[in-house]
Design an enzyme around this catalytic site. Structure first.
Site, PDB file in Angstrom:
ATOM      1  N   CYS A 120       0.842  -1.202   0.000  1.00  0.00           N
ATOM      2  CA  CYS A 120       0.000   0.000   0.000  1.00  0.00           C
ATOM      3  C   CYS A 120       0.881   1.257   0.000  1.00  0.00           C
ATOM      4  CB  CYS A 120      -0.972  -0.055   1.179  1.00  0.00           C
ATOM      5  SG  CYS A 120      -2.288   1.168   1.007  1.00  0.00           S
ATOM      6  N   HIS A 131      -3.620  -5.329   0.973  1.00  0.00           N
ATOM      7  CA  HIS A 131      -2.993  -5.794   2.216  1.00  0.00           C
ATOM      8  C   HIS A 131      -3.038  -7.327   2.317  1.00  0.00           C
ATOM      9  CE1 HIS A 131      -2.413  -1.895   4.223  1.00  0.00           C
ATOM     10  NE2 HIS A 131      -3.426  -1.526   3.471  1.00  0.00           N
ATOM     11  N   GLU A 183      -1.696  -9.120   4.503  1.00  0.00           N
ATOM     12  CA  GLU A 183      -1.676  -9.536   5.913  1.00  0.00           C
ATOM     13  C   GLU A 183      -3.073  -9.620   6.527  1.00  0.00           C
ATOM     14  OE1 GLU A 183      -0.785  -6.688   4.656  1.00  0.00           O
ATOM     15  OE2 GLU A 183      -1.201  -4.977   5.939  1.00  0.00           O
ATOM     16  N   GLY A 229      -0.787 -13.155  37.820  1.00  0.00           N
ATOM     17  CA  GLY A 229      -1.758 -14.240  37.655  1.00  0.00           C
ATOM     18  C   GLY A 229      -2.142 -14.417  36.193  1.00  0.00           C
TER      19      GLY A 229
END
Ligand code: XMP
Length: 534
Positions: free
Chosen positions: A85, A178, A180, A233
């Protein structure tokens, strides 16, 4: 180990590029797009070999003053380049092509058609990752109106603009979409064609190897000094603790956990069991419930509550660390993740438009240890899913590894209005029933509801409503249940509960906890709502 470097120009999907390539078994590092490309940056962590560079997307235009420019040496390194892009537009503008605004921004799914490649070699290996026609995800307001010299168009969008380009002689490619993003069909194969076909990478990023490398460097840095890790935790600090225990001598490792009284049901017991199973010898549990409830007394403003909890955390931490009596030479360990570094804008990706405000800011103790060069962050190269994988390798119980996130201020942000011990106990019990039910029940797809949901919890509202108990009217607290699905907590969708489960869970809660008179389900996504209520 082979490495791909990603120059981050601020796109919100830059991290996804890094994650997808790591999932292919290749190590990635993200640095700000305008980083000076000196030797140290190119080398990165010891033992890695840079094989290619990706120029990411950006919310800016190449002609905007804010549009970052890469160090122009990127074009002289002789390495494969992939522009995504803005990255493609950047390469085009830098190399003498023309980029201009589109009459109308292109956003969403758009078809792309690939032209048969002319010639042999690297372009064929790159295009092998593509289907002839496919759907791609785009988000851009500019387009290439003239390719830079030496570049050729290999793919065109249904709207007629260049979608895939490649250089005739150099291993340089660009995508206007894109790969991804999961909405792009076979996006991972396209990235794989670049990293394997063009850059010649071999799979070399494995968790086992990471453990070996980190262990060696930890031993080297820490020597025989003590290490202190604050345990919350949650998954990250537990995995960090497990890694320290595996790598160092258990006598060196001090784990400190604060029982603030704002934790989930049986949390202290769960943490203690998990860490002792991992070989912890020095687990310091600080019981400070009264102090925390005292600090929260009379407060009902959310920000005031958060500040009271945060400030007290720091006070107790400083006091207790002194009480432990460790020598000054001790190291402080933190469960910082790669995404924490990117999001806090300290290290990489400082140009990303900040979306998530930072919850767990540094403390004076962390600051002073950092200044003394005595902070260790053994997970700071990892993404969350990689931390979970590492946790499994280190033998952490599956229930701990899969645990939903829990906010630092704990129940204080889930009890709206003033926090009291009585309300904490009611909420803890209701939340435990809710979570237990989610672990017992299966979704229509056959998964435990708990595992399909990214985060679930109960919230105690500051109102009572009327109900009936036998013949008498009674007023009970109103409880809200929340369950969301998300990739990273930055955005979230409401979990579409099977109605039957919701009804049965509500009945069990009101039948068991007499102070709760009514249960509601929160159907707000993020945005506009946040995940937590305060
Ligand atoms: P929000 O409510 O901002 O939550 O949509 C996004 C994610 O962050 C967690 N969260 C926190 N985590 N300290 C934390 O460590 C905090 O103060 C805090 N506030 C929210 C929230 O549980 C969710 O996973």
């Amino acid at each position: 180990m082979d490495k791909i470097l990603i120059l981050d120009f601020g796109s919100q999907t830059t991290q996804l590029i890094g994650r997808r390539i790591r999932d292919l078994g290749i190590y990635t590092e993200i640095v700000p797009g305008d980083t000076v490309l000196e030797e140290a940056v190119l080398t990165g962590i010891a033992g890695s070999t840079l094989r290619g560079i990706i120029l990411s997307g950006s919310p800016e235009s190449v002609y905007a003053p804010e549009g970052a420019v890469p160090d122009q040496r990127v074009y002289a390194l002789g390495l494969p380049l992939l522009g995504i892009c803005y990255g493609l537009q950047r390469m085009t503008a830098d190399q003498g092509g023309l980029v201009e605004p589109l009459p109308k921004r292109e956003y969403g799914r758009i078809g792309v058609t690939i032209k048969a490649p002319e010639g042999e070699g690297v372009i064929r290996r790159f295009l092998a990752g593509f289907d002839k026609t496919f759907t791609a995800w785009m988000s851009h307001g500019d387009t290439l109106t003239r390719l830079a010299p030496g570049f050729r168009e290999y793919g065109i969008s249904d709207t007629g603009y260049p979608a895939v380009v490649g250089h005739d002689e150099k291993p340089w490619f660009g995508l206007q979409f894109h790969p991804e993003v999961t909405h792009t069909e076979r996006g991972s194969e396209i990235l794989a064609a670049f990293v394997f076909g063009v850059c010649g990478c071999t799979k070399s990023w494995t968790m086992e190897q990471y453990v070996e490398e980190v262990s060696a460097s930890l031993q080297n840095r820490v020597g025989t000094n003590p290490v202190l890790l604050l345990i919350s935790g949650g998954v990250d600090s537990t995995v960090a603790g497990a890694l320290l225990l595996k790598t160092l001598n258990a006598d060196q490792v001090h784990l400190m956990y604060m029982d603030t009284g704002l934790m989930r049901k049986d949390e202290t017991k769960t943490v203690k069991t998990a860490l002792e199973r991992l070989g912890a010898k020095h687990l310091h549990i600080i019981r400070c419930e009264e102090e925390f409830l005292g600090a929260l007394k009379g407060l009902d403003d959310p920000e005031a509550k958060r500040k009271a909890v945060g400030d007290l955390f720091i006070t107790v931490q400083e006091r207790e660390v002194v009480r432990l009596g460790l020598p000054d030479s001790y190291f402080l360990a933190q469960g910082t993740l790669y995404t924490d570094l990117i999001e806090s804008g300290k290290g990489v990706g400082k140009k990303a438009h900040l979306i998530k405000s930072h919850h767990n800011v540094g403390s004076p103790l962390v600051d002073s240890k950092r200044r003394a060069g005595r902070i260790i962050e053994p997970l700071d190269r990892l993404y969350k899913d990689e931390v979970r994988r590492l946790g499994r390798i280190l033998g952490i119980d599956e229930e701990v590894v899969r645990r939903h996130p829990f906010p630092g201020p704990g129940l204080a942000v889930r009890i709206l209005g003033e926090v009291t011990k009585e309300k904490c106990d009611i909420l803890r019990d209701a939340d435990a029933i809710y979570i237990e039910e989610l672990k017992k029940r299966l979704s229509p797809a056959g998964e435990r509801l708990y595992d399909e949901i990214w985060q679930a919890f109960a919230v105690l509202l500051p109102i009572r409503s009327v109900g009936v108990a036998g013949d008498a009217r009674k007023y009970g607290w109103v409880l809200a249940l929340r369950a969301i699905v998300s990739a990273d907590g930055m955005t979230a969708d409401v979990y579409p509960f099977p109605v039957k489960d919701l009804l049965e869970i509500s009945t069990r809660i009101t039948n068991t906890i007499k102070d709760v008179g009514r249960v509601t389900y929160d159907i707000s996504s993020k945005p506009p709502a946040t995940i937590e209520w305060e």
